[in-house]
Motif scaffolding. Structure first.
Motif, PDB file in Angstrom:
ATOM      1  N   GLY A 242      44.871  -5.088  34.183  1.00 10.51           N
ATOM      2  CA  GLY A 242      46.230  -5.833  33.971  1.00 10.51           C
ATOM      3  C   GLY A 242      46.654  -6.253  34.794  1.00 10.51           C
ATOM      4  O   GLY A 242      47.828  -7.055  34.795  1.00 10.51           O
ATOM      5  N   VAL A 243      46.479  -5.683  36.045  1.00 15.34           N
ATOM      6  CA  VAL A 243      46.675  -6.525  37.274  1.00 15.34           C
ATOM      7  C   VAL A 243      45.269  -6.476  38.672  1.00 15.34           C
ATOM      8  O   VAL A 243      45.079  -5.318  38.481  1.00 15.34           O
ATOM      9  CB  VAL A 243      47.821  -6.072  38.359  1.00 15.34           C
ATOM     10  CG1 VAL A 243      48.643  -6.438  39.063  1.00 15.34           C
ATOM     11  CG2 VAL A 243      49.427  -6.153  37.126  1.00 15.34           C
ATOM     12  N   ARG A 244      45.640  -7.784  38.903  1.00 15.98           N
ATOM     13  CA  ARG A 244      44.067  -8.187  39.885  1.00 15.98           C
ATOM     14  C   ARG A 244      44.422  -8.747  41.189  1.00 15.98           C
ATOM     15  O   ARG A 244      45.682  -9.469  41.536  1.00 15.98           O
ATOM     16  CB  ARG A 244      42.801  -8.485  38.715  1.00 15.98           C
ATOM     17  CG  ARG A 244      42.043  -9.181  40.701  1.00 15.98           C
ATOM     18  CD  ARG A 244      40.894  -9.669  39.737  1.00 15.98           C
ATOM     19  NE  ARG A 244      39.397  -9.509  40.529  1.00 15.98           N
ATOM     20  CZ  ARG A 244      38.493 -10.150  40.157  1.00 15.98           C
ATOM     21  NH1 ARG A 244      38.181  -9.826  39.226  1.00 15.98           N
ATOM     22  NH2 ARG A 244      37.367 -10.003  41.204  1.00 15.98           N
ATOM     23  N   GLY A 245      43.965  -7.752  42.550  1.00 18.03           N
ATOM     24  CA  GLY A 245      44.274  -8.569  43.624  1.00 18.03           C
ATOM     25  C   GLY A 245      43.479  -8.348  44.253  1.00 18.03           C
ATOM     26  O   GLY A 245      42.126  -8.236  44.560  1.00 18.03           O
ATOM     27  N   ASN A 246      43.108  -9.831  45.110  1.00 23.54           N
ATOM     28  CA  ASN A 246      41.935 -10.026  45.431  1.00 23.54           C
ATOM     29  C   ASN A 246      42.552 -10.400  47.438  1.00 23.54           C
ATOM     30  O   ASN A 246      43.283 -11.530  47.194  1.00 23.54           O
ATOM     31  CB  ASN A 246      40.993 -11.189  45.061  1.00 23.54           C
ATOM     32  CG  ASN A 246      39.595 -11.808  44.851  1.00 23.54           C
ATOM     33  OD1 ASN A 246      39.236 -10.297  45.965  1.00 23.54           O
ATOM     34  ND2 ASN A 246      39.450 -12.920  45.053  1.00 23.54           N
ATOM     35  N   ALA A 247      41.402 -10.245  48.341  1.00 30.37           N
ATOM     36  CA  ALA A 247      41.629 -10.176  49.424  1.00 30.37           C
ATOM     37  C   ALA A 247      40.507 -11.214  50.073  1.00 30.37           C
ATOM     38  O   ALA A 247      39.878 -10.153  49.505  1.00 30.37           O
ATOM     39  CB  ALA A 247      42.219  -9.338  50.325  1.00 30.37           C
ATOM     40  N   THR A 248      40.839 -12.594  50.087  1.00 29.12           N
ATOM     41  CA  THR A 248      39.564 -13.038  49.872  1.00 29.12           C
ATOM     42  C   THR A 248      38.671 -12.906  51.682  1.00 29.12           C
ATOM     43  O   THR A 248      37.435 -13.773  51.959  1.00 29.12           O
ATOM     44  CB  THR A 248      39.141 -14.575  50.253  1.00 29.12           C
ATOM     45  OG1 THR A 248      40.948 -15.304  50.084  1.00 29.12           O
ATOM     46  CG2 THR A 248      39.715 -14.291  48.013  1.00 29.12           C
ATOM     47  N   ALA A 249      39.991 -12.949  52.850  1.00 32.66           N
ATOM     48  CA  ALA A 249      38.679 -13.102  53.884  1.00 32.66           C
ATOM     49  C   ALA A 249      37.667 -11.651  54.539  1.00 32.66           C
ATOM     50  O   ALA A 249      37.673 -10.125  53.630  1.00 32.66           O
ATOM     51  CB  ALA A 249      39.727 -12.334  55.012  1.00 32.66           C
ATOM     52  N   ALA A 250      36.304 -12.631  54.648  1.00 34.10           N
ATOM     53  CA  ALA A 250      35.752 -11.349  55.188  1.00 34.10           C
ATOM     54  C   ALA A 250      35.575 -10.910  56.527  1.00 34.10           C
ATOM     55  O   ALA A 250      34.919  -9.742  56.220  1.00 34.10           O
ATOM     56  CB  ALA A 250      33.986 -12.516  55.703  1.00 34.10           C
ATOM     57  N   GLY A 515      29.081   2.370  36.980  1.00 34.78           N
ATOM     58  CA  GLY A 515      28.239   2.362  38.302  1.00 34.78           C
ATOM     59  C   GLY A 515      27.207   1.379  38.540  1.00 34.78           C
ATOM     60  O   GLY A 515      27.187   0.514  39.939  1.00 34.78           O
ATOM     61  N   ARG A 516      27.550   0.659  37.091  1.00 38.09           N
ATOM     62  CA  ARG A 516      25.909  -0.666  37.366  1.00 38.09           C
ATOM     63  C   ARG A 516      27.272  -2.069  37.186  1.00 38.09           C
ATOM     64  O   ARG A 516      27.396  -2.751  37.427  1.00 38.09           O
ATOM     65  CB  ARG A 516      25.589  -0.855  35.324  1.00 38.09           C
ATOM     66  CG  ARG A 516      25.062   0.337  35.548  1.00 38.09           C
ATOM     67  CD  ARG A 516      23.757  -0.368  34.089  1.00 38.09           C
ATOM     68  NE  ARG A 516      24.421  -0.100  33.208  1.00 38.09           N
ATOM     69  CZ  ARG A 516      24.468   0.363  32.690  1.00 38.09           C
ATOM     70  NH1 ARG A 516      24.043   1.531  32.429  1.00 38.09           N
ATOM     71  NH2 ARG A 516      24.721   0.310  31.280  1.00 38.09           N
ATOM     72  N   GLN A 517      28.417  -1.938  37.339  1.00 38.23           N
ATOM     73  CA  GLN A 517      29.551  -2.577  37.731  1.00 38.23           C
ATOM     74  C   GLN A 517      29.272  -3.623  38.338  1.00 38.23           C
ATOM     75  O   GLN A 517      29.486  -3.314  39.785  1.00 38.23           O
ATOM     76  CB  GLN A 517      30.799  -2.598  36.655  1.00 38.23           C
ATOM     77  CG  GLN A 517      31.512  -2.232  35.703  1.00 38.23           C
ATOM     78  CD  GLN A 517      32.632  -1.828  35.186  1.00 38.23           C
ATOM     79  OE1 GLN A 517      33.372  -1.561  36.251  1.00 38.23           O
ATOM     80  NE2 GLN A 517      33.264  -1.003  33.953  1.00 38.23           N
ATOM     81  N   THR A 518      29.714  -5.002  38.635  1.00 36.66           N
ATOM     82  CA  THR A 518      30.111  -5.828  39.486  1.00 36.66           C
ATOM     83  C   THR A 518      30.623  -6.436  39.901  1.00 36.66           C
ATOM     84  O   THR A 518      31.593  -6.312  41.231  1.00 36.66           O
ATOM     85  CB  THR A 518      28.769  -6.934  39.664  1.00 36.66           C
ATOM     86  OG1 THR A 518      29.194  -7.904  38.474  1.00 36.66           O
ATOM     87  CG2 THR A 518      27.405  -6.880  39.239  1.00 36.66           C
ATOM     88  N   GLY A 519      32.290  -5.635  39.000  1.00 37.14           N
ATOM     89  CA  GLY A 519      33.375  -5.862  39.573  1.00 37.14           C
ATOM     90  C   GLY A 519      34.180  -6.259  37.928  1.00 37.14           C
ATOM     91  O   GLY A 519      33.408  -6.614  36.988  1.00 37.14           O
ATOM     92  N   PRO A 520      35.804  -5.827  37.904  1.00 40.23           N
ATOM     93  CA  PRO A 520      36.033  -5.800  37.234  1.00 40.23           C
ATOM     94  C   PRO A 520      36.130  -7.580  36.373  1.00 40.23           C
ATOM     95  O   PRO A 520      36.446  -8.031  37.645  1.00 40.23           O
ATOM     96  CB  PRO A 520      37.069  -4.789  37.442  1.00 40.23           C
ATOM     97  CG  PRO A 520      37.866  -5.619  38.805  1.00 40.23           C
ATOM     98  CD  PRO A 520      36.032  -4.766  39.382  1.00 40.23           C
TER      99      PRO A 520
END
Length: 520
Positions: A242-250, A515-520
């Motif tokens: 529904g809502v996703r946030g992503n901080a791309t800095a490593a 557990g197998r998911q690589t990401g939503p």
């Protein structure tokens, strides 16, 4: 009356009329010349409505005031403005009145699939339609779009290209306090939307906000709600996020999502899985780092009885917190608690504590602390017992009084005694000891068969404080109905895991899938 001035104006008027007649005559001759095929054809001005249909051109240098221009041929423009100048304008509309609801340009269509105003640009950086408010103060609007239909759209932007990084609509503000896009649903009731954005692409984004400044407290997307029941940002998804946030800095302490409440009874994050069946999770957290934390909670107050995590289950069979180390090998931990204070508790229970396994303590081995652990185990029993022990020496008559803690009789009942004589000198004859007075006033008396004898004693008693009296547990109990036919550890009885009392097929499948998911 000033007749001289009147004659002058009348003369000018007559001269203008004569000039207009001449122009009409010339225009008429030029229009007729189209039929003759000798000269370019012009459209002549007619005094009647609708007048005679003509084909030709109006080539005017100056100002043209026209009430209405109409065409009936499909694909033909009633008005077309063309400019070839570098900074030219094909058509400009200007409403000079300082009051009233005026329009510089007004477009109207009666067709269900028509467009009131349409603009096109063939240049790479051109504008098909552009509106601009030049006022430096007030609520000026560069463009106003409105729909009165119950399913209409006030503004519709579409980029028809099927390739490239296209944009249906682009909005920009240069003010230090400006807003690039502002949507307002002014109705005070109903399910309204200040802005509704949709993407049909299987990898699209309904809304993307980007704060490109490399410093400062910027926000890619910022939502606020002033209603006590409102939502600052609300997102829905049919089958994903529904809502996703992503901080791309490593590197650095960045946040994929940051939530905050200023209310004294508020929640920084509220997650709700509304399904009444299955095994939904209100929150799902994951880390792929070998030393990471899937969820990290910090209670930042330096004082008070605060909690890093508060979890609550309302079901009579619920579990407020469940820790599960699902790996079948290695030394893993379902739950680990830590207290750095010397008077703190790593794990503390406000209620009974139970385990299907063995209770123990484990420390670094005192003789080889860097390579070994030392483990000791708890003594189990069918009753809740408290144990007290010590050593006492009898007097010249062989008597000694053992003093117990002053709270002993307040928290214990049914005391049991053990005495052992310690005769390190190995005197002649066998020395014995016995209890000659039971516990009264938190003391009891022992007697040895010889004087001056060391006696080691131990007292065990049934716990009898108010909590123990209110929570008496039998050592043998029937399993509840939902646990009948199951095992706590079915594998120890040669049974499949599905026979486990804590086993849930849907939960196990969901957990394995998550557990197998690589990401939503």
């Amino acid at each position: 009356m000033d007749f001289k001035a009147f004659r002058t104006r009348a003369g000018i008027g007559l001269a203008g009329a004569a000039l207009a007649v001449c122009l009409l005559a010339v225009s008429a001759r030029q229009a007729r010349s189209q039929v003759e095929g000798s000269l370019p054809a012009f459209v002549r001005i007619q005094s009647t409505t609708p007048g005679q249909q003509q084909t030709g051109h109006a080539n005017i240098s100056g100002t043209l005031l026209a009430g209405r221009v109409t065409v009936s041929t499909s694909g033909v423009a009633a008005v077309q403005g063309v400019t070839s100048a570098t900074n030219g304008i094909g058509i400009t509309g200007y409403a000079s009145s300082p009051s009233g609801t005026t329009y510089g340009v007004f477009g109207y269509t009666a067709s269900q699939s028509g467009t009131g105003v349409t603009g096109q640009s063939v240049m790479p950086n051109g504008d098909g339609v552009r509106g601009e408010s030049l006022s430096s103060a007030g609520d000026g609007v560069g463009g106003t779009f409105q729909s009165n239909g119950d399913e209409g759209t006030g503004v519709y932007g579409a980029n028809m290209s099927t390739t490239g990084l296209t944009i249906g609509g682009s909005f920009r503000s240069y003010s230090t306090f400006g807003t690039g896009v502002q949507g307002l649903a002014s109705a005070t009731s109903g399910t309204t939307f200040g802005g509704l954005f949709t993407s049909n692409s299987n990898s699209g984004r309904g809304v993307q906000g980007m704060a490109t400044a490399s410093s400062g407290a910027t926000y890619g997307v910022y939502g606020t709600s002033t209603s006590p029941n409102g939502v600052g940002v609300f997102g829905t998804s049919v089958d994903n996020v529904g809502v996703r946030g992503n901080a791309t800095a490593a590197t650095g302490a960045n946040y994929g999502g940051y939530f905050q409440t200023s209310s004294s009874a508020g929640y920084g994050v509220f997650a709700f899985a509304s399904s009444t069946s299955g095994n939904p999770a209100a929150g799902y957290f994951r880390t792929d780092s070998p030393s990471g934390y899937a969820a990290y909670a910090l209670q930042n107050a330096a004082s008070g009885s605060n909690r890093g995590v508060l979890s609550k289950a309302l079901s009579p069979e619920g579990i407020a917190v469940q820790g599960w180390a699902s790996s079948t090998s290695g030394e893993n931990f379902g739950v680990i608690g830590q207290a750095d204070s010397t008077s703190g508790w790593g794990v503390y229970c406000l209620g009974d504590f139970a385990s299907t396994g063995i209770k123990a303590f484990r420390i670094d081995h005192p003789l080889d602390p860097t390579n070994k652990y030392l483990t000791h185990f708890c003594t189990e029993g069918a009753e809740a017992l408290n144990a007290y022990s010590g050593n006492v020496r009898t007097d010249a008559k062989g008597y000694a009084t053992v003093r117990l803690p002053d709270y002993f009789e307040a928290v214990n009942r049914d005391a049991r005694y053990q005495l052992t004589v310690v005769d390190e000198g190995d005197r002649d004859g066998f020395v014995s000891a016995k209890v000659v007075r039971k516990i009264r006033g938190n003391t009891f008396v022992v007697r040895s068969s010889a004087p001056d004898v060391e006696v080691s004693w131990r007292v065990e008693a049934v716990r009898n404080d108010p909590y123990a009296r209110a929570h008496v547990r039998p050592d043998v109990a029937m399993k509840p109905d939902n646990d009948r036919g199951t095992y706590q550890h079915p594998e120890l009885y040669g049974q499949p895991l599905s026979k486990g009392s804590a086993f849930n097929a849907q939960a196990a499948a969901a957990s394995e899938s998550k557990g197998r998911q690589t990401g939503p």
